[in-house]
Design an enzyme around this catalytic site. Structure first.
Site, mmCIF file in Angstrom:
data_model
loop_
_atom_site.group_PDB
_atom_site.id
_atom_site.type_symbol
_atom_site.label_atom_id
_atom_site.label_comp_id
_atom_site.label_asym_id
_atom_site.label_seq_id
_atom_site.Cartn_x
_atom_site.Cartn_y
_atom_site.Cartn_z
ATOM 1 N N SER A 1 0.871 -1.184 0.000
ATOM 2 C CA SER A 1 0.000 0.000 0.000
ATOM 3 C C SER A 1 0.901 1.225 0.000
ATOM 4 C CB SER A 1 -0.830 -0.063 1.284
ATOM 5 O OG SER A 1 -1.268 1.213 1.697
ATOM 6 N N TYR B 1 -2.980 -1.073 10.075
ATOM 7 C CA TYR B 1 -2.888 -1.307 8.621
ATOM 8 C C TYR B 1 -1.515 -0.855 8.122
ATOM 9 C CZ TYR B 1 -4.486 -1.070 3.706
ATOM 10 O OH TYR B 1 -4.653 -1.232 2.350
HETATM 11 C C1 GCO Z 1 -7.065 4.201 3.987
HETATM 12 C C2 GCO Z 1 -7.334 3.290 2.843
HETATM 13 C C3 GCO Z 1 -6.107 2.519 2.392
HETATM 14 C C4 GCO Z 1 -5.629 3.005 1.082
HETATM 15 C C5 GCO Z 1 -4.451 2.319 0.495
HETATM 16 C C6 GCO Z 1 -3.606 3.326 -0.231
HETATM 17 O O1 GCO Z 1 -7.863 4.226 4.907
HETATM 18 O O2 GCO Z 1 -6.065 4.939 3.933
HETATM 19 O O3 GCO Z 1 -8.334 2.402 3.163
HETATM 20 O O4 GCO Z 1 -6.409 1.198 2.258
HETATM 21 O O5 GCO Z 1 -6.616 2.899 0.106
HETATM 22 O O6 GCO Z 1 -3.755 1.591 1.397
HETATM 23 O O7 GCO Z 1 -2.472 2.711 -0.677
#
Ligand code: GCO
Length: 255
Positions: free
Chosen positions: A146, A159
């Site tokens: 990501s 995340y």
């Molecule tokens: C967030 C998104 C991420 C992005 C992604 C960008 O909340 O920032 O849900 O998932 O979309 O990771 O690369």
């Protein structure tokens, strides 16, 4: 030209592939000639994904299991062994998002995001790579990172930690498995129009931030990730290992 991207005769397992980017990768790899195996956890999503592929003449297999469940993963690979289905390509795509400031974040939510987004890639790749090594025909592992593999944004700490981990796990896999002709690389999608980001698209301030923060001035589309996945799954990338390719409209290239 055409042949180095051809995936005929190859079998690809794509985790989290009943919807969103995972489905796009599965469809794209199938169109490039691969036999594809879908994974998800919800029967209704699996049914509709398989039906959509079937309507295009693509006969895919589907397995319902949690990518965070070591025993379930082992059971699926054993079933594949019994059917003499050899996984040549893995895309570790399954992922969840949970947005909350860290000061309010419970350990259980932290753990869940780490399990599904990071530990899963270790577990699924380990099961696949053991078999690739034994079979001596090499393989391809593609881990989905990501923008948060490189930089943080407030409210998505687990995340971000998981996706940062994906980048270095990719390098670890390259370090240990290159000798077996397994190439492990990653794709880092930018902000893409998927179900997971629906709430962000609908938030006007966020939408504007996405459109003004990257030089392409727009969200990406799932199909725009597919070419990179085919490249990394094909013999065109046989000497590329441990790399992350960001498909982000140029976001990370700019301030
Ligand atoms: C967030 C998104 C991420 C992005 C992604 C960008 O909340 O920032 O849900 O998932 O979309 O990771 O690369």
């Amino acid at each position: 030209m055409q042949t180095i991207f051809n995936l005929s005769g190859k079998t690809a397992l794509i985790t989290g592939s009943t919807r969103g980017l995972g489905f796009a990768y599965a469809q794209g790899l199938a169109q490039a000639g691969a036999n594809v195996i879908l994974n998800g956890t919800r029967p209704e999503h699996m049914e509709s994904a398989l039906a959509q592929l079937q309507a295009q003449g693509i006969e895919a297999k589907g397995f319902l299991f949690s990518v965070a469940d070591e025993e379930a993963i082992e059971a699926v690979f054993q079933q594949l062994d019994e059917q003499e289905i050899h996984v040549d390509i893995v895309i570790n795509n399954a992922g969840i998002q949970f947005r909350k400031p860290m000061l309010e974040l419970a350990l259980s939510d932290w753990q869940r995001v780490l399990d599904v987004n990071l530990t899963s890639a270790f577990l699924v790749s380990r099961a696949a790579a053991k078999r690739m090594v034994a079979r001596q025909r090499g393989g391809k592992i593609i881990n989905i990172g990501s923008l948060t593999s490189e930089a943080a944004r407030a409210t998505v700490a687990p995340y971000t930690a998981a996706k940062g981990g994906i980048k270095l796990l990719t390098k670890s896999m390259a370090a240990e498995w290159a000798a077996f002709n397994i190439q492990t690389n990653g794709i880092g999608p930018g902000y893409i129009l998927t179900d997971m980001n629906e709430a962000l698209v609908e938030n006007e301030a966020f939408n504007q931030w996405v459109c003004s923060s990257n030089p392409s001035s727009r969200w990406g589309k799932p199909e725009e990730l597919v070419g990179t996945a085919i490249y990394l799954a094909s013999s065109a990338s046989d000497y590329v290992n441990g790399q992350m390719i960001y498909v982000d409209g140029g976001w990370l290239a700019t301030l």
